[in-house]
Write a protein that holds these residues in place. Structure first.
Motif, short mmCIF file in Angstrom:
data_model
loop_
_atom_site.label_atom_id
_atom_site.label_comp_id
_atom_site.label_asym_id
_atom_site.label_seq_id
_atom_site.Cartn_x
_atom_site.Cartn_y
_atom_site.Cartn_z
N MET A 169 0.78 -1.23 0.15
CA MET A 169 0.00 0.18 -0.11
C MET A 169 0.74 1.28 -0.05
O MET A 169 2.14 1.25 0.45
N CYS A 170 0.28 2.31 -0.38
CA CYS A 170 1.11 3.67 -0.67
C CYS A 170 1.39 4.05 0.90
O CYS A 170 0.78 3.99 1.64
N ARG A 171 2.90 4.46 0.88
CA ARG A 171 3.48 4.80 1.96
C ARG A 171 2.94 5.97 2.62
O ARG A 171 3.29 6.58 3.73
N HIS A 172 2.36 6.96 1.56
CA HIS A 172 1.92 8.30 2.18
C HIS A 172 0.50 8.16 2.82
O HIS A 172 0.11 8.56 3.82
N CYS A 173 -0.56 7.64 2.01
CA CYS A 173 -2.03 7.45 2.43
C CYS A 173 -2.20 6.27 2.97
O CYS A 173 -3.21 6.10 3.78
N GLY A 174 -1.69 5.21 2.84
CA GLY A 174 -1.79 3.79 3.26
C GLY A 174 -3.17 3.08 2.78
O GLY A 174 -3.29 2.12 3.29
N THR A 175 -3.87 3.80 1.98
CA THR A 175 -4.88 3.28 1.47
C THR A 175 -5.17 2.81 0.00
O THR A 175 -6.09 2.09 0.02
N ARG A 176 -4.32 3.36 -0.68
CA ARG A 176 -4.53 2.75 -2.04
C ARG A 176 -3.13 2.05 -2.52
O ARG A 176 -1.92 2.32 -2.01
N PRO A 177 -3.28 1.02 -3.45
CA PRO A 177 -2.14 0.20 -3.77
C PRO A 177 -0.98 1.10 -4.54
O PRO A 177 -1.29 2.22 -5.04
N LEU A 188 4.49 5.37 -3.85
CA LEU A 188 3.45 6.24 -3.81
C LEU A 188 2.38 5.60 -4.67
O LEU A 188 2.53 5.09 -5.57
N CYS A 189 1.08 5.90 -4.13
CA CYS A 189 -0.02 6.01 -5.04
C CYS A 189 -0.05 6.84 -6.37
O CYS A 189 0.63 7.99 -5.97
N TRP A 190 -1.04 6.68 -7.08
CA TRP A 190 -0.96 7.48 -8.36
C TRP A 190 -1.30 9.08 -7.64
O TRP A 190 -0.58 9.98 -8.10
N SER A 191 -2.33 9.14 -6.89
CA SER A 191 -2.80 10.37 -6.39
C SER A 191 -1.66 11.05 -5.73
O SER A 191 -1.41 12.34 -6.04
N ASP A 192 -1.16 10.52 -4.90
CA ASP A 192 -0.08 11.18 -3.97
C ASP A 192 1.06 11.54 -4.87
O ASP A 192 1.77 12.46 -4.37
N PHE A 193 1.52 10.74 -5.71
CA PHE A 193 2.66 10.80 -6.51
C PHE A 193 2.44 12.05 -7.34
O PHE A 193 3.37 12.92 -7.35
ZN LIG Z 1 -1.26 7.57 -1.40
#
Ligand SMILES: [Zn+2]
Length: 93
Positions: free
Chosen positions: A4-12, A19-24
């Motif tokens: 899971m994304c290390r920033h939000c932890g909710t998205r793959p 990072l997930c797409w959105s956070d990246f």
């Molecule tokens: Zn994320």
């Protein structure tokens, strides 16, 4: 199981740096998670030309920026997990 994304932890994770797409693509977030110092050794020739592009798409699309074709091409790249942009995009066709 996908990490899971290390920033939000909710998205793959589907972008570099864990990072997930959105956070990246959220301004500032990427900077919180710098690449490992070895980035120049683990990537191929020319990889350091643009340090914001962690991966290159396979080939450029002739579709112009802002067109449906371009968006479609970008969506395909997103699914493959490669860079959305290619420096030769929109130069042909
Ligand atoms: Zn994320």
């Amino acid at each position: 199981m996908k990490p899971m994304c290390r920033h939000c932890g909710t998205r793959p994770v589907n972008r570099p740096r864990g990072l997930c797409w959105s956070d990246f693509y959220t301004p500032g977030v990427r900077d919180l998670y710098p690449l490992p110092a070895s980035k120049h050794t683990r990537r191929g020739p020319g990889a350091d030309l643009d340090e914001t592009a962690d991966e290159k798409p396979d080939e450029p699309t002739p579709a112009m920026q802002g067109t449906l074709d371009k968006m479609r091409a970008m969506a395909e790249r997103a699914e493959r997990g490669v860079s959305l942009f290619h420096r030769l995009d929109g130069l042909r066709g």
